[in-house]
Design a protein around this motif. Structure first.
Motif, PDB file in Angstrom:
ATOM      1  N   LEU A 234      34.877  12.321  -5.101  1.00  0.00           N
ATOM      2  CA  LEU A 234      34.008  12.886  -4.276  1.00  0.00           C
ATOM      3  C   LEU A 234      32.949  13.680  -5.057  1.00  0.00           C
ATOM      4  CD1 LEU A 234      36.902  14.650  -2.223  1.00  0.00           C
ATOM      5  CD2 LEU A 234      35.652  12.603  -1.625  1.00  0.00           C
ATOM      6  N   VAL A 235      32.784  13.564  -6.218  1.00  0.00           N
ATOM      7  CA  VAL A 235      31.537  14.398  -6.941  1.00  0.00           C
ATOM      8  C   VAL A 235      30.320  13.592  -6.829  1.00  0.00           C
ATOM      9  CG1 VAL A 235      32.130  13.345  -9.151  1.00  0.00           C
ATOM     10  CG2 VAL A 235      30.962  15.277  -8.917  1.00  0.00           C
ATOM     11  N   PHE A 236      30.796  12.061  -6.473  1.00  0.00           N
ATOM     12  CA  PHE A 236      29.531  11.319  -6.314  1.00  0.00           C
ATOM     13  C   PHE A 236      28.974  11.385  -4.908  1.00  0.00           C
ATOM     14  CE2 PHE A 236      32.314   8.875  -9.484  1.00  0.00           C
ATOM     15  CZ  PHE A 236      31.477   9.203 -10.566  1.00  0.00           C
ATOM     16  N   LEU A 237      29.703  11.810  -4.052  1.00  0.00           N
ATOM     17  CA  LEU A 237      29.338  11.433  -2.525  1.00  0.00           C
ATOM     18  C   LEU A 237      28.128  12.147  -2.028  1.00  0.00           C
ATOM     19  CD1 LEU A 237      32.205  11.408   0.155  1.00  0.00           C
ATOM     20  CD2 LEU A 237      29.923  12.705   0.651  1.00  0.00           C
ATOM     21  N   PRO A 238      27.838  13.548  -2.401  1.00  0.00           N
ATOM     22  CA  PRO A 238      26.384  14.040  -1.761  1.00  0.00           C
ATOM     23  C   PRO A 238      25.394  13.168  -2.346  1.00  0.00           C
ATOM     24  CG  PRO A 238      27.838  15.587  -2.590  1.00  0.00           C
ATOM     25  CD  PRO A 238      28.437  14.353  -3.137  1.00  0.00           C
ATOM     26  N   TRP A 239      25.386  12.728  -3.630  1.00  0.00           N
ATOM     27  CA  TRP A 239      24.236  12.090  -4.030  1.00  0.00           C
ATOM     28  C   TRP A 239      24.175  10.535  -3.694  1.00  0.00           C
ATOM     29  CZ3 TRP A 239      21.240  15.376  -6.394  1.00  0.00           C
ATOM     30  CH2 TRP A 239      21.878  16.608  -6.975  1.00  0.00           C
TER      31      TRP A 239
ATOM     32  N   ALA B 207      23.643  10.228  10.415  1.00  0.00           N
ATOM     33  CA  ALA B 207      24.496   9.538   9.059  1.00  0.00           C
ATOM     34  C   ALA B 207      24.593  10.704   8.355  1.00  0.00           C
ATOM     35  CB  ALA B 207      23.669   8.402   8.931  1.00  0.00           C
ATOM     36  N   LEU B 208      23.725  11.117   7.725  1.00  0.00           N
ATOM     37  CA  LEU B 208      23.653  12.166   6.667  1.00  0.00           C
ATOM     38  C   LEU B 208      24.931  13.152   6.926  1.00  0.00           C
ATOM     39  CD1 LEU B 208      22.403  13.015   3.897  1.00  0.00           C
ATOM     40  CD2 LEU B 208      20.682  14.397   4.930  1.00  0.00           C
ATOM     41  N   MET B 209      24.767  13.959   7.960  1.00  0.00           N
ATOM     42  CA  MET B 209      25.793  14.860   8.339  1.00  0.00           C
ATOM     43  C   MET B 209      27.188  14.369   8.367  1.00  0.00           C
ATOM     44  SD  MET B 209      24.055  17.620   8.655  1.00  0.00           S
ATOM     45  CE  MET B 209      22.848  17.112   7.438  1.00  0.00           C
ATOM     46  N   GLY B 210      27.293  13.197   8.958  1.00  0.00           N
ATOM     47  CA  GLY B 210      28.642  12.594   8.978  1.00  0.00           C
ATOM     48  C   GLY B 210      29.142  12.170   7.606  1.00  0.00           C
ATOM     49  N   PHE B 211      28.420  11.768   6.635  1.00  0.00           N
ATOM     50  CA  PHE B 211      28.686  11.368   5.332  1.00  0.00           C
ATOM     51  C   PHE B 211      29.024  12.750   4.734  1.00  0.00           C
ATOM     52  CE2 PHE B 211      25.689   7.337   5.191  1.00  0.00           C
ATOM     53  CZ  PHE B 211      26.738   6.899   5.742  1.00  0.00           C
ATOM     54  N   ILE B 212      28.505  13.859   4.697  1.00  0.00           N
ATOM     55  CA  ILE B 212      28.587  15.025   4.069  1.00  0.00           C
ATOM     56  C   ILE B 212      29.933  15.719   4.646  1.00  0.00           C
ATOM     57  CG2 ILE B 212      27.734  17.419   3.412  1.00  0.00           C
ATOM     58  CD1 ILE B 212      26.327  14.987   2.169  1.00  0.00           C
ATOM     59  N   TYR B 213      29.996  15.810   5.835  1.00  0.00           N
ATOM     60  CA  TYR B 213      31.047  16.614   6.576  1.00  0.00           C
ATOM     61  C   TYR B 213      32.370  15.893   6.496  1.00  0.00           C
ATOM     62  CZ  TYR B 213      27.681  20.326   6.975  1.00  0.00           C
ATOM     63  OH  TYR B 213      26.797  21.443   6.792  1.00  0.00           O
ATOM     64  N   LEU B 214      32.302  14.588   7.029  1.00  0.00           N
ATOM     65  CA  LEU B 214      33.666  13.742   7.392  1.00  0.00           C
ATOM     66  C   LEU B 214      33.883  12.782   6.219  1.00  0.00           C
ATOM     67  CD1 LEU B 214      32.560  12.870  11.094  1.00  0.00           C
ATOM     68  CD2 LEU B 214      34.114  14.592  10.193  1.00  0.00           C
ATOM     69  N   GLY B 215      32.758  12.418   5.403  1.00  0.00           N
ATOM     70  CA  GLY B 215      32.784  11.641   4.342  1.00  0.00           C
ATOM     71  C   GLY B 215      34.245  11.910   3.460  1.00  0.00           C
ATOM     72  N   PRO B 216      34.114  13.264   2.879  1.00  0.00           N
ATOM     73  CA  PRO B 216      35.274  13.354   1.916  1.00  0.00           C
ATOM     74  C   PRO B 216      36.548  13.098   2.647  1.00  0.00           C
ATOM     75  CG  PRO B 216      33.852  14.959   1.733  1.00  0.00           C
ATOM     76  CD  PRO B 216      33.549  14.198   3.032  1.00  0.00           C
ATOM     77  N   TRP B 217      36.906  13.593   3.909  1.00  0.00           N
ATOM     78  CA  TRP B 217      38.064  13.546   4.746  1.00  0.00           C
ATOM     79  C   TRP B 217      38.499  11.979   4.803  1.00  0.00           C
ATOM     80  CZ3 TRP B 217      39.417  11.304   9.523  1.00  0.00           C
ATOM     81  CH2 TRP B 217      40.617  11.616   9.852  1.00  0.00           C
TER      82      TRP B 217
END
Length: 263
Positions: free
Chosen positions: A240-245, A216-226
Motif C-alpha cells: 500500500l505504500v506504493f499506491l498513491p505514487w 479514477a484518481l479519487m477511486g484509486f486513493i480511497y477505494l484502492g487499499p480496500w
C-alpha cells in the motif's frame, strides 16, 4: 510485417532469456523465459481485419478480439493451477492467450488472411510510424525498466508487492486509453478530413478524459487499499505504500490519451 515483427521479437526474447533470468536470480527457470518467446511469434499471425472495421467505427470485432481471449485465458487458469500448482499455470495461460487471440481475430474477420509484401506500402508505413516506434521503445523501458530495478536490487518478494499495485492501477487506465482510441479516432479522423468541428471535438475529448482521470484518481486513493486487500489478502499490506505514487503516475499517463489520439 506483423509476422516478421513477431518473429524478430520472439528471437530477441529467446536469446535474452538467460540475461533476464540471471538479473532476477532465476537461472533454474530460464526455460520459462524462453517459452514466452512463442507468444509474440503466434500473435504475429493474427488477422488485422478488425482494425479496418474500427476505421469504419464498427467496434464489435475489435471488442471480441480483445475481450474474448482474455476471458478464455482467465477461465483456463484454475484447471491449469490444479494440474501444475506452480508458475507453469500462468506461463501456459499466456501462451493460450496468444492462441485464442489469433483464433478470434480470424473468426471475426471479413477478409481472408494472406501474407504479402509491398515495398511502396512498407516505405509509407515506416515514414508514418517511426516516431511511434521510438516512442513505443521508450515506453517499454519506462514501464518495464522499473520492474528490472526492483527485482534485481530488492528481490522477488518486493517485486511482487510492487507489481500487484502497478498492474491493478495501470490496467484500468490502459483500458480507458484503448476505448478512447477506438471510439474517438474515427470521429476525429472524419472531422479532420472534413475540416469542420475538429477543435470542438478535441475540447470535448479532453473534458471527458479529465473527468474520467479525476474520478479514477479519487477511486484509486480511497477505494484502492480496500480493493487490494479484498482481492489479495492482508499479506499485501506492505504494497500500500506504493499506491498513491503509482495512482498519480497512472492518472498522469491517462491524460496522455488526448494528445495521443489527436496526434
Amino acid at each position: 510485417l506483423m509476422a516478421i515483427r513477431g518473429g524478430f521479437i520472439a528471437i530477441l526474447v529467446y536469446f535474452s532469456a538467460g540475461f533476464f533470468a540471471d538479473i532476477y536470480g532465476l537461472e533454474n527457470v530460464k526455460w520459462a523465459f524462453q517459452m514466452i518467446a512463442f507468444s509474440p511469434l503466434i500473435k504475429g499471425f493474427a488477422n488485422l481485419d478488425y482494425v479496418a472495421q474500427q476505421k469504419n467505427n464498427e467496434q464489435l470485432a475489435a471488442a471480441a478480439t480483445q475481450l474474448v481471449p482474455e476471458l478464455l485465458a482467465t477461465l483456463v487458469i484454475l484447471p491449469l493451477l490444479i494440474i501444475f500448482m506452480d508458475m507453469r499455470a500462468m506461463l501456459y495461460a499466456l501462451l493460450l492467450l496468444a492462441i485464442f487471440n489469433v483464433l478470434i481475430s480470424h473468426f471475426t474477420a471479413r477478409r481472408p488472411f494472406r501474407l504479402g509484401l509491398s515495398a511502396a506500402l512498407l516505405i509509407r508505413m515506416f515514414n508514418f510510424s517511426w516516431p511511434l516506434m521510438l516512442g513505443g521503445f521508450l515506453m517499454f523501458w519506462i514501464l518495464q525498466g522499473d520492474k528490472v530495478i526492483v527485482g534485481s536490487f530488492y528481490g522477488m518478494e518486493q517485486l511482487g508487492l510492487y507489481t500487484i499495485v502497478f498492474t491493478c492501477l495501470m490496467l484500468p487506465c490502459m483500458i480507458v486509453h484503448r476505448i478512447a482510441n477506438a471510439l474517438a479516432l474515427p470521429i476525429l479522423g472524419a472531422s479532420y478530413y472534413a475540416e469542420k468541428h475538429l477543435e470542438e471535438q478535441c475540447q470535448m475529448l479532453f473534458a471527458l478524459v479529465l473527468a474520467v482521470t479525476t474520478v479514477a484518481l479519487m477511486g484509486f486513493i480511497y477505494l484502492g487499499p480496500w480493493l487490494l486487500i479484498f482481492a489479495f489478502s492482508e499479506s499485501f499490506l506492505q504494497s500500500l505504500v506504493f499506491l498513491p505514487w503509482i495512482a498519480a503516475m497512472a492518472c498522469i499517463r491517462l491524460l496522455r490519451v488526448v494528445p495521443s489520439v489527436i496526434t
